[in-house]
Design a protein around this motif. Structure first.
Motif, PDB file in Angstrom:
ATOM      1  N   LYS A 207      -2.132   0.506   9.603  1.00 56.58           N
ATOM      2  CA  LYS A 207      -0.765   0.392  10.105  1.00 56.58           C
ATOM      3  C   LYS A 207      -0.728  -0.421  11.399  1.00 56.58           C
ATOM      4  O   LYS A 207       0.032  -1.385  11.523  1.00 56.58           O
ATOM      5  CB  LYS A 207      -0.171   1.780  10.332  1.00 56.58           C
ATOM      6  N   GLU A 208      -1.563  -0.056  12.354  1.00 54.35           N
ATOM      7  CA  GLU A 208      -1.594  -0.767  13.638  1.00 54.35           C
ATOM      8  C   GLU A 208      -2.001  -2.223  13.459  1.00 54.35           C
ATOM      9  O   GLU A 208      -1.414  -3.119  14.066  1.00 54.35           O
ATOM     10  CB  GLU A 208      -2.536  -0.062  14.603  1.00 54.35           C
ATOM     11  N   GLY A 209      -3.012  -2.456  12.631  1.00 52.62           N
ATOM     12  CA  GLY A 209      -3.496  -3.817  12.423  1.00 52.62           C
ATOM     13  C   GLY A 209      -2.466  -4.713  11.777  1.00 52.62           C
ATOM     14  O   GLY A 209      -2.193  -5.820  12.254  1.00 52.62           O
ATOM     15  N   LEU A 210      -1.859  -4.254  10.682  1.00 48.69           N
ATOM     16  CA  LEU A 210      -0.894  -5.095   9.970  1.00 48.69           C
ATOM     17  C   LEU A 210       0.416  -5.241  10.732  1.00 48.69           C
ATOM     18  O   LEU A 210       0.959  -6.342  10.831  1.00 48.69           O
ATOM     19  CB  LEU A 210      -0.647  -4.552   8.565  1.00 48.69           C
TER      20      LEU A 210
ATOM     21  N   ILE B 123       7.582  -6.397   9.086  1.00 47.09           N
ATOM     22  CA  ILE B 123       6.411  -5.796   8.473  1.00 47.09           C
ATOM     23  C   ILE B 123       6.364  -4.324   8.859  1.00 47.09           C
ATOM     24  O   ILE B 123       6.572  -3.967  10.011  1.00 47.09           O
ATOM     25  CB  ILE B 123       5.109  -6.542   8.863  1.00 47.09           C
ATOM     26  N   GLN B 124       6.157  -3.490   7.853  1.00 49.56           N
ATOM     27  CA  GLN B 124       6.082  -2.052   8.070  1.00 49.56           C
ATOM     28  C   GLN B 124       5.060  -1.468   7.103  1.00 49.56           C
ATOM     29  O   GLN B 124       5.031  -1.836   5.929  1.00 49.56           O
ATOM     30  CB  GLN B 124       7.451  -1.410   7.831  1.00 49.56           C
ATOM     31  N   VAL B 125       4.245  -0.566   7.623  1.00 51.25           N
ATOM     32  CA  VAL B 125       3.283   0.143   6.789  1.00 51.25           C
ATOM     33  C   VAL B 125       3.696   1.612   6.756  1.00 51.25           C
ATOM     34  O   VAL B 125       3.833   2.248   7.798  1.00 51.25           O
ATOM     35  CB  VAL B 125       1.845  -0.012   7.315  1.00 51.25           C
ATOM     36  N   ILE B 126       3.914   2.127   5.557  1.00 53.90           N
ATOM     37  CA  ILE B 126       4.311   3.511   5.348  1.00 53.90           C
ATOM     38  C   ILE B 126       3.049   4.316   5.055  1.00 53.90           C
ATOM     39  O   ILE B 126       2.313   4.004   4.116  1.00 53.90           O
ATOM     40  CB  ILE B 126       5.295   3.639   4.158  1.00 53.90           C
ATOM     41  N   THR B 127       2.805   5.358   5.852  1.00 54.32           N
ATOM     42  CA  THR B 127       1.574   6.150   5.704  1.00 54.32           C
ATOM     43  C   THR B 127       1.848   7.609   5.371  1.00 54.32           C
ATOM     44  O   THR B 127       0.912   8.368   5.162  1.00 54.32           O
ATOM     45  CB  THR B 127       0.746   6.101   6.999  1.00 54.32           C
ATOM     46  N   ASN B 128       3.113   7.997   5.331  1.00 55.06           N
ATOM     47  CA  ASN B 128       3.432   9.413   5.163  1.00 55.06           C
ATOM     48  C   ASN B 128       4.183   9.673   3.855  1.00 55.06           C
ATOM     49  O   ASN B 128       5.280  10.226   3.848  1.00 55.06           O
ATOM     50  CB  ASN B 128       4.256   9.911   6.362  1.00 55.06           C
TER      51      ASN B 128
ATOM     52  N   ASP C  38      -1.754   6.062  -1.325  1.00 53.16           N
ATOM     53  CA  ASP C  38      -1.920   6.569   0.034  1.00 53.16           C
ATOM     54  C   ASP C  38      -1.060   5.864   1.072  1.00 53.16           C
ATOM     55  O   ASP C  38      -0.670   6.474   2.061  1.00 53.16           O
ATOM     56  CB  ASP C  38      -3.392   6.469   0.455  1.00 53.16           C
ATOM     57  N   LEU C  39      -0.773   4.585   0.869  1.00 54.04           N
ATOM     58  CA  LEU C  39       0.043   3.860   1.834  1.00 54.04           C
ATOM     59  C   LEU C  39       0.638   2.611   1.201  1.00 54.04           C
ATOM     60  O   LEU C  39       0.181   2.156   0.153  1.00 54.04           O
ATOM     61  CB  LEU C  39      -0.726   3.514   3.106  1.00 54.04           C
TER      62      LEU C  39
ATOM     63  N   GLY D   7     -11.442  -6.202   7.974  1.00 55.09           N
ATOM     64  CA  GLY D   7     -11.990  -5.173   8.844  1.00 55.09           C
ATOM     65  C   GLY D   7     -11.389  -3.797   8.686  1.00 55.09           C
ATOM     66  O   GLY D   7     -12.076  -2.792   8.870  1.00 55.09           O
ATOM     67  N   LYS D   8     -10.095  -3.735   8.329  1.00 57.69           N
ATOM     68  CA  LYS D   8      -9.407  -2.446   8.309  1.00 57.69           C
ATOM     69  C   LYS D   8      -8.920  -2.012   6.929  1.00 57.69           C
ATOM     70  O   LYS D   8      -8.637  -0.829   6.733  1.00 57.69           O
ATOM     71  CB  LYS D   8      -8.204  -2.479   9.263  1.00 57.69           C
ATOM     72  N   VAL D   9      -8.780  -2.947   5.996  1.00 59.65           N
ATOM     73  CA  VAL D   9      -8.199  -2.605   4.696  1.00 59.65           C
ATOM     74  C   VAL D   9      -9.240  -2.583   3.585  1.00 59.65           C
ATOM     75  O   VAL D   9      -9.511  -1.534   2.990  1.00 59.65           O
ATOM     76  CB  VAL D   9      -7.045  -3.585   4.329  1.00 59.65           C
ATOM     77  N   ARG D  10      -9.819  -3.718   3.283  1.00 55.37           N
ATOM     78  CA  ARG D  10     -10.685  -3.845   2.104  1.00 55.37           C
ATOM     79  C   ARG D  10     -11.877  -2.882   2.077  1.00 55.37           C
ATOM     80  O   ARG D  10     -12.210  -2.366   0.998  1.00 55.37           O
ATOM     81  CB  ARG D  10     -11.167  -5.285   1.969  1.00 55.37           C
TER      82      ARG D  10
END
Length: 100
Positions: A27-30, A43-48, A56-57, A84-87
């Motif tokens: 979330k923070e990275g993207l 851009i928004q990442v939904i994690t909940n 999951d997201l 670094g954070k996703v794959r």
């Protein structure tokens, strides 16, 4: 405008605590790419997600054009977050791009 939606499922071997840490990192990275990548409007990442979810997201992003989306895919800042954070932590990825 072009919408770029991605839904990920994290790897099974991650603990619940690790999954929360990974989701926050993604979330923070993207979301940190706004203002960095040309043509990226939102851009928004939904994690909940709710318990009924089978992912999951989700990434919900908007670009000025299809060309801007193509530029995003190879932009060094995006590639760094993806590599670094996703794959390393995702098991599955589904993507839907469309004109809005």
């Amino acid at each position: 405008m072009v919408k770029h939606i991605i839904v990920w499922t994290l790897k099974d071997e991650l603990s619940a605590e690790e999954k929360e840490t990974v989701k926050q990192g993604i979330k923070e990275g993207l979301e940190g790419l706004k203002g960095v990548v040309p043509g990226l409007l939102e851009i928004q990442v939904i994690t909940n997600g709710l318990a009924s979810s089978n992912a999951d997201l989700m990434l919900d992003s908007t670009f000025e054009s299809e060309e801007a989306l193509k530029g995003y895919s190879v932009h060094p800042a995006h590639v760094a977050v993806a590599d670094g954070k996703v794959r390393p932590y995702t098991k599955t990825r589904s993507c839907l791009d469309f004109e809005a």
